[in-house]
Design a protein around this motif. Structure first.
Motif, PDB file in Angstrom:
ATOM      1  N   GLU A 199      -8.615   3.534 -14.185  1.00 34.24           N
ATOM      2  CA  GLU A 199      -7.775   3.446 -15.213  1.00 34.24           C
ATOM      3  C   GLU A 199      -9.201   2.938 -16.412  1.00 34.24           C
ATOM      4  O   GLU A 199      -8.992   3.432 -17.637  1.00 34.24           O
ATOM      5  CB  GLU A 199      -6.844   2.796 -15.235  1.00 34.24           C
ATOM      6  N   ILE A 213      -2.335  -1.985 -12.564  1.00 30.95           N
ATOM      7  CA  ILE A 213      -1.911  -0.517 -12.062  1.00 30.95           C
ATOM      8  C   ILE A 213      -1.246  -0.604 -10.646  1.00 30.95           C
ATOM      9  O   ILE A 213      -1.415  -1.655  -9.919  1.00 30.95           O
ATOM     10  CB  ILE A 213      -3.141   0.261 -11.830  1.00 30.95           C
ATOM     11  N   SER A 323      -0.842  -3.731 -20.640  1.00 31.17           N
ATOM     12  CA  SER A 323      -0.240  -2.357 -19.957  1.00 31.17           C
ATOM     13  C   SER A 323       0.020  -2.402 -18.776  1.00 31.17           C
ATOM     14  O   SER A 323      -0.717  -3.406 -17.938  1.00 31.17           O
ATOM     15  CB  SER A 323      -1.286  -1.320 -20.315  1.00 31.17           C
ATOM     16  N   TYR A 325       0.336   0.392 -15.441  1.00 29.62           N
ATOM     17  CA  TYR A 325       0.385   1.970 -15.275  1.00 29.62           C
ATOM     18  C   TYR A 325       0.730   1.996 -13.890  1.00 29.62           C
ATOM     19  O   TYR A 325       0.528   1.604 -12.866  1.00 29.62           O
ATOM     20  CB  TYR A 325      -1.071   2.313 -15.375  1.00 29.62           C
ATOM     21  N   ASP A 360       3.269   2.672 -18.659  1.00 28.26           N
ATOM     22  CA  ASP A 360       2.840   4.384 -18.724  1.00 28.26           C
ATOM     23  C   ASP A 360       2.492   4.632 -17.528  1.00 28.26           C
ATOM     24  O   ASP A 360       2.326   3.837 -16.656  1.00 28.26           O
ATOM     25  CB  ASP A 360       1.435   4.239 -19.618  1.00 28.26           C
ATOM     26  N   THR A 362      -0.118   6.280 -14.639  1.00 28.34           N
ATOM     27  CA  THR A 362      -1.466   6.287 -14.493  1.00 28.34           C
ATOM     28  C   THR A 362      -2.236   7.753 -14.824  1.00 28.34           C
ATOM     29  O   THR A 362      -1.473   8.574 -15.081  1.00 28.34           O
ATOM     30  CB  THR A 362      -2.031   5.910 -13.096  1.00 28.34           C
TER      31      THR A 362
END
Ligand code: ZN
Length: 387
Positions: A199, A213, A323, A325, A360, A362
């Motif tokens: 990412e 993530i 964020s 992911y 969001d 990945t």
């Protein structure tokens, strides 16, 4: 050739971008344009980078874009999951030239798991007619526990789902065996962390220093980047999200604990929950029932989303990421799971942390792990002196 620190710094930024001007490099690094000119000249001479097309900067002047030389290196990525192993060969631009995969259970009858992996890598390289001696570095990402020196795979907890005798997959001295065989550096790390590299370098987190993530398929893995560093912890266990307790009354997990998150929100566990829910569609799989808007199928996904959301809201309060992911087949097949996870995080995590939090998918989803293994090889090989 050993690169100087400033050269590595510039090379790292060029590798992060797909074409960047000298002016932009100067702005990002804080180095003078004259210094950038000298450094880029040396990197071009040594074939680390190449000059690309001239792009207009809007003022009539055209700038030459620099990118990393795609033909400089060959990297091998090995992505070891709970039920399958993937191999990929890439060049320096991370274009995957060849790839293959096989079930991890193929190694059940092999006395040495290290030599099983080595044999499969040799077979792969023979099939694609690529000389083993030309590999520059090997990166291994594993859905398991890695020792603090990043040399040995201590265990692959969720492999027990696909391997009857999973103890055989413990204490694998894989780094030494592969580096002796292939004569190149071999880097090993936990799979969630390698997915975070994906990412960061070739995904949506290029400009982010605080992100998380999470990938869920047969198991749950996570990579936590905080202040630009991937969290490892004192014993290299940091980020073991799949094995935090989510239900104190839950069943025993393959790791030895009870009620781990991984026993609630993986694909097989969702299917199990659905088949135990006394639904009236026993001939339907969870995904088929979900597509028919079956209430029980949707309820199973909603409660999994809540469990996921509670776990992640704790993570949000602890690390305050920009964020999160999420990746894996569950999010492809059950969009409501993603939405319920989002709703629960918004409901439960601190509102000052969620106000600008982005949730969001990945960028590379099913390929996140294999790109991560390749990136581990590339980044450690090129930039390890910067750590
Ligand atoms: Zn566990």
């Amino acid at each position: 050739m050993k690169l100087a620190e400033s050269e590595l710094k510039v090379l790292k930024i060029i590798s992060l971008h797909n074409g960047i001007s000298r002016k932009e490099l100067s702005k990002i690094t804080g180095l003078s344009q004259a210094a950038i000119t000298i450094i880029s000249k040396s990197l071009i001479q040594n074939e680390y980078i190449i000059e690309g097309e001239r792009i207009s900067n809007g003022l009539g002047r055209k700038e030459v874009m620099l990118s990393s030389n795609p033909h400089k290196f060959f990297f091998l990525g090995i992505d070891i999951g709970g039920y399958r192993v993937r191999l990929a060969l890439s060049d320096n631009s991370l274009s995957v030239l060849h790839t293959t995969e096989f079930p991890i259970s193929d190694g059940n009858t092999e006395p040495s798991k290290e030599s099983f992996i080595r044999a499969r890598v040799l077979q792969f390289l023979t099939e694609i007619e690529h000389p083993a001696s030309s590999l520059d570095a090997i990166g291994i990402g594993v859905t398991g526990i890695v020792d603090s020196k990043n040399r040995t795979i201590l265990s692959i907890p969720n492999a027990a789902l696909s391997i009857p005798n999973a103890d055989n997959w413990e204490n694998l001295d894989i780094v030494q065996m592969l580096s002796e065989e292939f004569g190149c550096p071999v880097f090993l790390d936990e799979g969630g962390r390698t997915m975070a590299l994906t990412e960061k370098f070739i995904g949506k987190a290029k400009e982010e220093d605080d992100f998380i993530i999470v990938h869920s398929a047969f198991g749950v893995v996570a990579g936590i980047m905080t202040n630009g560093q991937i969290l490892k912890g004192a014993q290299n266990i940091g980020g073991l999200l799949g094995h935090i307790t989510a239900d104190p009354n839950g069943p025993r997990c393959t790791c030895g604990n009870y009620g781990c998150l991984e026993n609630i929100v993986t694909y097989p566990m969702l299917e199990r929950e659905f088949s135990l829910s006394g639904n009236g569609h026993r001939n339907l799989s969870l995904v088929e029932a979900y597509r028919q808007n079956d209430k029980q199928a949707i309820d199973v996904c909603i409660s999994a989303g809540q469990a996921f959301g509670i776990a992640l809201s704790n993570v949000v309060n602890l690390f305050n990421p920009v964020s999160i992911y999420l990746g894996g087949p569950m999010f492809d097949d059950f969009p409501i799971l993603f939405e319920e996870t989002r709703r629960t995080i918004t409901l439960r995590a601190n509102r000052f942390a969620t106000v600008s939090l982005r949730l969001d998918r990945t960028t590379h989803n099913h390929e996140q792990g294999i790109y991560g293994a390749l990136l581990l090889a590339k980044t450690q090989y090129l930039f390890s002196t910067m750590d």
